[in-house]
Design a protein around this motif. Structure first.
Motif, short mmCIF file in Angstrom:
data_model
loop_
_atom_site.label_atom_id
_atom_site.label_comp_id
_atom_site.label_asym_id
_atom_site.label_seq_id
_atom_site.Cartn_x
_atom_site.Cartn_y
_atom_site.Cartn_z
N ILE A 98 1.22 -1.48 -0.21
CA ILE A 98 -0.32 -0.14 -0.26
C ILE A 98 1.10 0.79 -0.06
CG2 ILE A 98 -1.69 1.64 1.51
CD1 ILE A 98 -3.03 -1.38 -0.30
N ASN A 99 1.54 1.03 0.91
CA ASN A 99 2.82 2.27 0.74
C ASN A 99 3.54 2.63 -0.41
OD1 ASN A 99 4.07 4.93 2.54
ND2 ASN A 99 5.36 3.95 2.39
N ALA A 100 3.47 1.66 -0.99
CA ALA A 100 4.69 1.81 -2.31
C ALA A 100 3.72 2.21 -3.15
CB ALA A 100 5.15 0.39 -2.89
N LEU A 101 2.34 2.00 -3.94
CA LEU A 101 1.55 3.10 -4.22
C LEU A 101 0.33 4.17 -3.65
CD1 LEU A 101 -0.17 -0.59 -5.42
CD2 LEU A 101 1.53 0.81 -6.59
N TYR A 102 1.32 4.37 -2.39
CA TYR A 102 0.64 5.83 -1.55
C TYR A 102 0.74 7.09 -2.66
CZ TYR A 102 -1.46 7.44 2.23
OH TYR A 102 -2.71 8.10 3.68
N MET A 117 -4.10 -0.45 -5.89
CA MET A 117 -3.76 -0.98 -4.26
C MET A 117 -4.85 -2.22 -3.77
SD MET A 117 -3.92 2.66 -1.80
CE MET A 117 -2.70 3.84 -1.56
N ARG A 118 -6.12 -2.25 -4.55
CA ARG A 118 -6.88 -2.96 -4.58
C ARG A 118 -5.86 -4.70 -4.98
NH1 ARG A 118 -12.41 -0.74 -2.94
NH2 ARG A 118 -11.66 1.75 -2.71
N ARG A 119 -6.14 -3.92 -6.43
CA ARG A 119 -5.40 -5.75 -7.16
C ARG A 119 -4.02 -5.93 -6.36
NH1 ARG A 119 -6.43 -2.04 -11.87
NH2 ARG A 119 -4.18 -1.18 -11.57
N GLU A 120 -3.10 -5.28 -5.39
CA GLU A 120 -2.35 -6.04 -4.57
C GLU A 120 -3.01 -6.88 -3.64
OE1 GLU A 120 0.22 -6.15 -5.85
OE2 GLU A 120 0.28 -5.27 -7.77
N ILE A 121 -4.00 -6.28 -2.97
CA ILE A 121 -4.00 -6.83 -1.89
C ILE A 121 -5.01 -8.46 -2.23
CG2 ILE A 121 -6.49 -7.11 -0.41
CD1 ILE A 121 -5.41 -3.89 0.34
N GLN A 122 -5.26 -8.36 -3.87
CA GLN A 122 -6.47 -9.41 -4.19
C GLN A 122 -5.08 -10.20 -4.41
OE1 GLN A 122 -9.25 -9.57 -7.03
NE2 GLN A 122 -8.23 -10.56 -8.29
N ALA A 123 -3.90 -9.78 -5.22
CA ALA A 123 -2.76 -10.73 -5.43
C ALA A 123 -2.57 -11.63 -4.34
CB ALA A 123 -1.83 -9.80 -6.30
N MET A 124 -1.93 -10.55 -3.41
CA MET A 124 -0.85 -11.11 -1.85
C MET A 124 -1.72 -11.89 -1.70
SD MET A 124 0.48 -8.81 1.08
CE MET A 124 0.60 -10.57 2.43
N LEU A 125 -2.92 -11.79 -1.23
CA LEU A 125 -3.95 -13.06 -0.66
C LEU A 125 -4.17 -13.77 -1.14
CD1 LEU A 125 -7.64 -12.33 1.22
CD2 LEU A 125 -7.39 -14.41 -0.91
N GLN A 126 -4.22 -14.09 -2.81
CA GLN A 126 -4.77 -15.08 -3.71
C GLN A 126 -2.65 -16.67 -4.18
OE1 GLN A 126 -5.76 -14.97 -7.70
NE2 GLN A 126 -7.59 -14.30 -6.90
N GLU A 127 -2.04 -14.89 -3.59
CA GLU A 127 -0.69 -15.89 -2.91
C GLU A 127 -0.39 -16.83 -2.18
OE1 GLU A 127 3.08 -17.73 -3.72
OE2 GLU A 127 2.16 -15.80 -5.08
N ILE A 128 -1.18 -15.98 -0.58
CA ILE A 128 -1.43 -17.46 0.48
C ILE A 128 -2.01 -18.03 0.54
CG2 ILE A 128 -2.11 -16.55 2.92
CD1 ILE A 128 -0.93 -13.86 3.15
N LEU A 129 -3.27 -18.07 -1.16
CA LEU A 129 -3.71 -19.20 -0.84
C LEU A 129 -3.49 -20.21 -1.76
CD1 LEU A 129 -7.33 -17.38 -0.81
CD2 LEU A 129 -5.82 -18.78 1.00
N GLY A 130 -1.74 -19.85 -2.50
CA GLY A 130 -1.41 -20.88 -3.64
C GLY A 130 -2.36 -20.90 -4.79
N SER A 340 -12.44 -3.88 0.77
CA SER A 340 -11.28 -3.96 -0.60
C SER A 340 -10.55 -5.33 -0.12
CB SER A 340 -10.38 -3.15 -0.40
OG SER A 340 -10.67 -1.76 -0.87
N VAL A 341 -10.59 -5.93 1.64
CA VAL A 341 -10.06 -6.89 1.89
C VAL A 341 -11.22 -8.12 1.25
CG1 VAL A 341 -9.76 -8.81 3.38
CG2 VAL A 341 -8.40 -6.07 2.92
N GLN A 342 -12.82 -7.54 1.56
CA GLN A 342 -13.40 -8.77 1.69
C GLN A 342 -13.91 -9.11 -0.41
OE1 GLN A 342 -15.64 -10.08 3.42
NE2 GLN A 342 -16.59 -11.53 1.47
N ALA A 343 -13.40 -8.40 -0.72
CA ALA A 343 -13.65 -8.03 -2.64
C ALA A 343 -12.92 -8.84 -2.61
CB ALA A 343 -13.45 -7.06 -3.00
N ALA A 344 -11.47 -8.89 -1.92
CA ALA A 344 -10.01 -9.78 -3.10
C ALA A 344 -10.95 -11.10 -1.98
CB ALA A 344 -8.54 -9.46 -1.97
N ALA A 345 -10.91 -11.34 -1.46
CA ALA A 345 -11.38 -13.16 -0.99
C ALA A 345 -12.26 -13.56 -1.95
CB ALA A 345 -12.15 -12.92 0.99
#
Length: 725
Positions: A98-102, A117-130, A340-345
């Protein structure tokens, strides 16, 4: 006794936040800190929910409770700062993203989080889910997070494993005249690792622009700090290395912000590292949604006392009271981030409650499992490949093996200023301990780097520097010393490309000297090829003479993978004709037939290449002698081997090393799988004995293979085939 105090000028301070410190915080600063904090908190809560639904495969180390340290420190630093971390790093990585895109002037209250920012939240969540939409295609999961474009250089499942690598990032930045800082996050459990002390020492010694950020949550799994160390004042560690340090309350993200500004000023003033110790608290057990008190190593009262000081509670109480942000603004910010986090999930989950599942089309394809183990080789395609036979004698001059090492390195470094050499004594004694850097120190000032005797530390530093664009060369004084650096070489450098799905390259060359019959004993005499062959990512080359050395080393230096170059000390004084300009390459993965014959195939490595040729000549045997040259499993030249096997039907693999250290078993198995129908007899192996060589001259000679062993094996194979000589 006359005792006096030993003075020390290194600052080691504790910061106590006061009301006056609020004057240094603007509304914009407070908004940024809160945005990073809330994104980390809501993201972590969502991961915990998904974990409870069994949708997170593997561990998911929650940082709920610790986000104040990450938010405060990252908000205080420039957006181009580089970070790495350990296994508990969700909060740091999402805050950094988030800070890198602030950007300057951004106001999340005006329009909400940016789409990127929303895209990176989604991408990081998907990374954690494999999942394939994750930052590295789901390969890293929760513990190995990387997005270089955001300054997230890679988190690490090995406790303290990222610290030497972070030193390498800082080294590369300094070497190139850059201004970016590096921050390495780690926990109190890492403080007692040797890698931590090696990293602190290297950072101080080389004056690296790095901030060490220790999140002290009080427990390494269940072990308290007091159970782990006698000296519980953890700032004594950086103090001992001459690194300025500050102790801060990590539950107060504003105090962390100010402490980080202090550390940044120290780095600027001293042109060296700084250290922050932030007291934080993880509300849950190591990797679960259950509190630590359920396992008996913490009390409920302790947990409740920390929750009463929750960073979110602090922000909600303090920011409105100071007129920086209103409660309505905090609620609006929280609502947008939560959405934003809920949308990523929701982007990757279908179904409700216990019937929730990952959307099937988001999984990576199973057939990609071996992708990106190594570079695709495109960086090697246009090289000037030559063999000995391609040169006229007039174009050659005799060169010893040891001279080939220094001359090849010097030639390459003069053309490529990204090449740096690291090792013990490499810049001393006019060329290191054996002359492998002779003549280079004067010509290439600042690029031949003496290191302390800290193999894990400097191999990790070289790995991190290679990740940041340098081409690093590590000289191991003796091959066995790679065992001291096993984590950084085998677990880190070799695995990084595959782990991060090809988003990272480690162009590192590891030079390993093997003494052979030199009387160095069993702790200095190991052939490392077999061990390295067991770990993915490494290329292995085995030059058998000076000509081969120049060509193979040139290719190793051009390769974007880590390459092990094995250097037998027994060959150092042997001379071979070598082209005068040294500007040629030998392909990785290409063996060479050095003697033609029809009756038997001898596959040889290193010192045994010449021995095989000599024995074949002495026996007048019609032997096809092949110098394997490349020994990494996926680089073995089975095309040339197969051509020879189809002709002779008989194979002996010849290595000087001891039997348990031999790579021949792997090669023999593969030959018999590929060419079984062409074999007249099982593949045979010539190696030394089971015991490693010891200092006794007689026992050392007995431990390693020699010409008699080759001769006996040839005779036996020929007899087995009814062709007794």
């Amino acid at each position: 006794m006359n005792l006096s105090s030993i003075g020390a000028s290194t600052p080691m301070v504790k910061y106590t936040f006061s009301d006056a410190d609020w004057e240094r915080i603007s509304r914009a600063d407070a908004l940024r800190i809160t945005t990073l904090f809330l994104t980390a908190r809501r993201f972590e809560e969502k991961i915990l929910q998904l974990d409870k639904l069994n949708l997170v495969h593997g561990p998911a180390h929650s940082s709920i409770g610790q986000e104040g340290g990450a938010a405060g420190s990252i908000a205080a630093l420039p957006i181009d700062t580089l970070i790495n971390g350990t296994h508990r790093a969700h909060h740091q990585c999402i805050a950094k993203a988030i800070n890198a895109l602030y950007g300057e002037g951004f106001d999340p209250l005006a329009h909400g989080l940016k789409p990127e920012m929303r895209r990176e939240i989604q991408a990081m969540l998907q990374e954690i889910l494999g999942l394939k939409g994750g930052w590295t295609g789901g390969r890293g999961g929760s513990m190995h997070l990387r997005k270089e474009s955001l300054g997230i250089m890679g988190t690490n499942a090995i406790v303290a494993g990222g610290l030497p690598i972070a030193c390498g990032h800082a080294f590369a930045e300094k070497a190139r005249g850059g201004k970016r800082l590096t921050v390495s996050y780690f926990g109190d459990g890492a403080v007692h690792q040797g890698a931590t002390h090696e990293s602190l020492n290297l950072a101080a010694l080389y004056r690296l622009p790095i901030l060490f950020f220790l999140e002290n949550n009080g427990y390494a799994v269940s072990m308290s700090v007091a159970q782990s160390t006698f000296e519980t004042q953890l700032l004594t560690r950086p103090f001992a290395h001459g690194i300025p340090s500050i102790h801060v309350d990590g539950a107060n993200p504003v105090a962390v912000w100010l402490a980080t500004k202090w550390a940044e000023e120290q780095i600027s003033a001293t042109q060296g590292p700084a250290f922050i110790l932030a007291d934080v608290y993880r509300y849950y057990h190591q990797s679960s949604s259950i509190p630590g008190s359920a396992f008996g190593y913490r009390t409920k009262d302790e947990e409740e006392s920390w929750k009463a000081r929750d960073p979110w509670k602090f922000l909600q109480e303090s920011l409105p009271a100071r007129g920086l942000l209103t409660m309505d603004e905090l609620s609006a910010l929280d609502k947008d981030i939560s959405a934003s986090v809920q949308a990523a999930a929701e982007s990757c989950i279908e179904g409700k409650g216990s019937s929730s599942r990952i959307k099937a089309d988001l999984w990576p394809a199973p057939e990609t499992v071996d992708s990106n183990l190594n570079s695709d080789g495109s960086e090697l395609q246009a090289l000037n490949y030559k063999e000995f036979e391609d040169y006229a004698q007039a174009d050659m001059e005799p060169l010893t093996y040891i001279a080939a090492i220094s001359k090849t390195m010097g030639n390459a470094m003069e053309k490529d200023d990204s090449i740096y050499i690291f090792g013990e004594d490499v810049a001393n004694m006019g060329g290191g301990t054996v002359g492998a850097t002779r003549g280079l120190t004067e010509k290439l000032k600042g690029r031949i780097i003496n290191t302390p005797i800290t193999e894990n530390g400097f191999c990790g530093l070289a790995t991190g520097a290679a990740l940041c664009g340098l081409r690093t060369v590590v000289e191991l004084m003796y091959s066995d010393f790679f065992l001291v650096a096993g984590d950084q070489l085998l677990n880190q450098a070799g695995k990084i490309r595959h782990l991060f799905n090809g988003t990272a390259s480690v162009p590192l060359v590891l030079r390993a000297r093997v003494p052979g019959l030199e009387g160095y004993g069993s702790q200095h005499s190991m052939d490392p090829a077999a061990i390295f062959s067991a770990f993915p990512g490494w290329r292995i080359v085995a030059p058998s003479n000076a000509f081969e050395y120049v060509g193979l080393m040139n290719s190793a230096l051009a390769c974007n993978d880590p390459v092990l170059v094995i250097e037998p000390q027994e060959l150092h004084t042997r001379s071979t004709p070598v082209p005068k300009d040294l500007n040629y390459f030998i392909p990785l993965g290409k063996a060479k037939r050095v003697r033609r014959g029809d009756d038997i195939t001898l596959l040889a490595t290193l010192t045994m290449v010449k021995e095989c040729c000599d024995v074949a000549d002495e026996m007048n045997a019609s032997a096809d002698v092949i110098d394997l040259r490349s020994l990494s499993p996926r680089d073995i030249d089975y095309d040339l081997i197969g051509e020879s096997v189809r002709k002779t039907g008989r194979v002996i693999i010849v290595e000087q090393t001891t039997r348990p250290a031999s790579i021949g078993a792997l090669i023999a198995d593969e030959i018999q799988r590929r060419y079984f129908d062409y074999l007249d007899t099982p593949v045979q192996r010539v190696t030394g004995k089971w015991a490693p060589p010891v200092v006794s001259k007689a026992l050392e000679a007995a431990a390693l293979a020699n010409k008699d062993d080759i001769q006996k094996s040839i005779i036996q194979v020929m007899r087995d085939c009814g062709l007794a000589r």
